[in-house]
Motif scaffolding. Structure first.
Motif, PDB file in Angstrom:
ATOM      1  N   SER A  78       0.825  -1.204   0.000  1.00 11.70           N
ATOM      2  CA  SER A  78       0.000   0.000   0.000  1.00 11.70           C
ATOM      3  C   SER A  78       0.866   1.263   0.000  1.00 11.70           C
ATOM      4  CB  SER A  78      -0.925   0.018   1.217  1.00 11.70           C
ATOM      5  OG  SER A  78      -1.738  -1.124   1.235  1.00 11.70           O
ATOM      6  N   ILE A  79       1.926   1.246   0.788  1.00  8.11           N
ATOM      7  CA  ILE A  79       2.861   2.384   0.810  1.00  8.11           C
ATOM      8  C   ILE A  79       3.514   2.529  -0.558  1.00  8.11           C
ATOM      9  CG2 ILE A  79       5.032   3.228   1.799  1.00  8.11           C
ATOM     10  CD1 ILE A  79       4.122   1.771   4.444  1.00  8.11           C
ATOM     11  N   TRP A  80       3.959   1.426  -1.128  1.00  7.20           N
ATOM     12  CA  TRP A  80       4.613   1.437  -2.446  1.00  7.20           C
ATOM     13  C   TRP A  80       3.666   1.964  -3.522  1.00  7.20           C
ATOM     14  CZ3 TRP A  80       9.372   1.345  -4.096  1.00  7.20           C
ATOM     15  CH2 TRP A  80       9.656   1.024  -5.425  1.00  7.20           C
ATOM     16  N   ARG A  81       2.433   1.478  -3.525  1.00  8.30           N
ATOM     17  CA  ARG A  81       1.466   1.930  -4.524  1.00  8.30           C
ATOM     18  C   ARG A  81       1.129   3.406  -4.362  1.00  8.30           C
ATOM     19  NH1 ARG A  81      -3.638  -1.362  -5.405  1.00  8.30           N
ATOM     20  NH2 ARG A  81      -4.091   0.549  -6.528  1.00  8.30           N
ATOM     21  N   THR A  82       1.020   3.865  -3.116  1.00  6.46           N
ATOM     22  CA  THR A  82       0.751   5.281  -2.863  1.00  6.46           C
ATOM     23  C   THR A  82       1.895   6.131  -3.405  1.00  6.46           C
ATOM     24  OG1 THR A  82      -0.535   4.732  -0.892  1.00  6.46           O
ATOM     25  CG2 THR A  82       0.270   6.991  -1.074  1.00  6.46           C
ATOM     26  N   ARG A  83       3.126   5.689  -3.168  1.00  8.30           N
ATOM     27  CA  ARG A  83       4.310   6.389  -3.678  1.00  8.30           C
ATOM     28  C   ARG A  83       4.304   6.425  -5.202  1.00  8.30           C
ATOM     29  NH1 ARG A  83       8.670   4.543  -6.258  1.00  8.30           N
ATOM     30  NH2 ARG A  83      10.668   5.578  -5.975  1.00  8.30           N
ATOM     31  N   ASN A  84       4.085   5.268  -5.824  1.00  7.57           N
ATOM     32  CA  ASN A  84       4.109   5.198  -7.285  1.00  7.57           C
ATOM     33  C   ASN A  84       2.950   5.953  -7.925  1.00  7.57           C
ATOM     34  OD1 ASN A  84       6.463   3.790  -7.262  1.00  7.57           O
ATOM     35  ND2 ASN A  84       5.556   1.816  -7.733  1.00  7.57           N
ATOM     36  N   ASP A  85       1.785   5.957  -7.291  1.00  7.91           N
ATOM     37  CA  ASP A  85       0.662   6.741  -7.817  1.00  7.91           C
ATOM     38  C   ASP A  85       1.002   8.226  -7.841  1.00  7.91           C
ATOM     39  OD1 ASP A  85      -0.961   4.604  -8.370  1.00  7.91           O
ATOM     40  OD2 ASP A  85      -2.174   4.785  -6.543  1.00  7.91           O
ATOM     41  N   GLY A  90       0.521  11.403 -10.539  1.00 11.63           N
ATOM     42  CA  GLY A  90       0.256  12.715  -9.952  1.00 11.63           C
ATOM     43  C   GLY A  90      -0.820  12.709  -8.881  1.00 11.63           C
ATOM     44  N   ILE A  91      -1.107  11.545  -8.289  1.00 13.75           N
ATOM     45  CA  ILE A  91      -2.115  11.450  -7.233  1.00 13.75           C
ATOM     46  C   ILE A  91      -1.434  11.725  -5.894  1.00 13.75           C
ATOM     47  CG2 ILE A  91      -3.774   9.948  -6.058  1.00 13.75           C
ATOM     48  CD1 ILE A  91      -3.969   8.366  -8.717  1.00 13.75           C
ATOM     49  N   SER A  92      -1.867  12.776  -5.220  1.00 13.57           N
ATOM     50  CA  SER A  92      -1.238  13.168  -3.954  1.00 13.57           C
ATOM     51  C   SER A  92      -1.344  12.053  -2.916  1.00 13.57           C
ATOM     52  CB  SER A  92      -1.899  14.427  -3.406  1.00 13.57           C
ATOM     53  OG  SER A  92      -1.649  15.508  -4.254  1.00 13.57           O
ATOM     54  N   PRO A  93      -0.242  11.786  -2.228  1.00 11.24           N
ATOM     55  CA  PRO A  93      -0.269  10.744  -1.209  1.00 11.24           C
ATOM     56  C   PRO A  93      -1.133  11.165  -0.022  1.00 11.24           C
ATOM     57  CG  PRO A  93       1.950  11.661  -1.435  1.00 11.24           C
ATOM     58  CD  PRO A  93       1.074  12.370  -2.398  1.00 11.24           C
ATOM     59  N   SER A  94      -1.934  10.252   0.467  1.00 11.36           N
ATOM     60  CA  SER A  94      -2.731  10.520   1.663  1.00 11.36           C
ATOM     61  C   SER A  94      -2.867   9.239   2.467  1.00 11.36           C
ATOM     62  CB  SER A  94      -4.110  11.052   1.287  1.00 11.36           C
ATOM     63  OG  SER A  94      -4.924  10.032   0.746  1.00 11.36           O
ATOM     64  N   LEU A  95      -2.996   9.402   3.759  1.00  8.09           N
ATOM     65  CA  LEU A  95      -3.182   8.255   4.632  1.00  8.09           C
ATOM     66  C   LEU A  95      -4.483   7.548   4.280  1.00  8.09           C
ATOM     67  CD1 LEU A  95      -2.135   6.578   6.952  1.00  8.09           C
ATOM     68  CD2 LEU A  95      -3.222   8.183   8.521  1.00  8.09           C
ATOM     69  N   TYR A  96      -5.508   8.301   3.953  1.00 13.61           N
ATOM     70  CA  TYR A  96      -6.793   7.712   3.571  1.00 13.61           C
ATOM     71  C   TYR A  96      -6.624   6.788   2.369  1.00 13.61           C
ATOM     72  CZ  TYR A  96     -11.392   7.215   1.539  1.00 13.61           C
ATOM     73  OH  TYR A  96     -12.531   6.687   0.982  1.00 13.61           O
ATOM     74  N   ARG A  97      -5.901   7.237   1.347  1.00 12.41           N
ATOM     75  CA  ARG A  97      -5.687   6.423   0.145  1.00 12.41           C
ATOM     76  C   ARG A  97      -4.887   5.166   0.478  1.00 12.41           C
ATOM     77  NH1 ARG A  97      -5.999   5.947  -4.961  1.00 12.41           N
ATOM     78  NH2 ARG A  97      -4.290   5.307  -6.298  1.00 12.41           N
ATOM     79  N   CYS A  98      -3.858   5.308   1.285  1.00 17.50           N
ATOM     80  CA  CYS A  98      -3.036   4.160   1.666  1.00 17.50           C
ATOM     81  C   CYS A  98      -3.876   3.144   2.443  1.00 17.50           C
ATOM     82  CB  CYS A  98      -1.846   4.628   2.496  1.00 17.50           C
ATOM     83  SG  CYS A  98      -0.574   3.371   2.703  1.00 17.50           S
ATOM     84  N   ARG A  99      -4.723   3.607   3.354  1.00 18.56           N
ATOM     85  CA  ARG A  99      -5.592   2.695   4.108  1.00 18.56           C
ATOM     86  C   ARG A  99      -6.576   1.995   3.187  1.00 18.56           C
ATOM     87  NH1 ARG A  99      -7.162   6.687   8.904  1.00 18.56           N
ATOM     88  NH2 ARG A  99      -8.614   7.254   7.281  1.00 18.56           N
ATOM     89  N   ARG A 100      -7.116   2.711   2.207  1.00 21.68           N
ATOM     90  CA  ARG A 100      -8.066   2.097   1.275  1.00 21.68           C
ATOM     91  C   ARG A 100      -7.393   1.008   0.449  1.00 21.68           C
ATOM     92  NH1 ARG A 100      -9.891   6.029  -2.536  1.00 21.68           N
ATOM     93  NH2 ARG A 100      -8.651   4.967  -4.062  1.00 21.68           N
ATOM     94  N   ILE A 101      -6.187   1.280  -0.028  1.00 25.05           N
ATOM     95  CA  ILE A 101      -5.439   0.276  -0.782  1.00 25.05           C
ATOM     96  C   ILE A 101      -5.181  -0.934   0.111  1.00 25.05           C
ATOM     97  CG2 ILE A 101      -3.210  -0.252  -1.882  1.00 25.05           C
ATOM     98  CD1 ILE A 101      -3.154   2.728  -2.781  1.00 25.05           C
TER      99      ILE A 101
END
Length: 129
Positions: A78-85, A90-101
């Motif tokens: 999830s951390i890796w995907r958030t970073r790569n996104d 250009g998708i801003s990293p957010s804790l919400y997005r990482c938790r959803r992944i």
């Protein structure tokens, strides 16, 4: 790793924390403030250690479930995907997005789980939400 292999980038710093810290494996997955916030969501008392092995053992001890490696892998993914996104889309990293992944990935793992782990994993996921 890219820097060690002479792969030239404009910047080798972590893009998730903006602290101009070199993006190493240990930093990205365990000690970056963004990664630490992700881990605190899963393991509230997690504190990064000196080595990957120590981090995994500490998380295993805190989780106390037979499927701890599935959880650790899903958080790191999830951390890796958030970073790569952020880098590639250009998708801003957010804790919400990482938790959803993380939740999406964990549900996929749950559906592939061996039957003997099935009930414990199902219970953990239900209590986690």
């Amino acid at each position: 790793m890219l820097q060690k292999k002479n792969f030239h980038l404009q910047d080798y710093n972590c893009i998730l924390c903006n602290q101009y810290r070199l993006e190493t494996r240990d930093h990205l997955f365990f000690s970056c403030p963004f990664a630490l916030a992700c881990w605190k969501y899963i393991c509230p008392t997690f504190m990064p250690q000196q080595s990957v092995h120590d981090n995994i053992m500490g998380i295993k001890k805190e989780l106390q479930v037979p499927f701890h490696m599935e959880i650790i892998t899903a958080v790191n993914w999830s951390i890796w995907r958030t970073r790569n996104d952020y880098i590639f889309n250009g998708i801003s990293p957010s804790l919400y997005r990482c938790r959803r992944i993380f939740k999406d990935e964990l549900n996929l793992v749950f559906h592939r789980a061996k039957r003997k782990k099935y009930h414990a994993m199902q219970s953990w996921i239900e209590n986690f939400r």
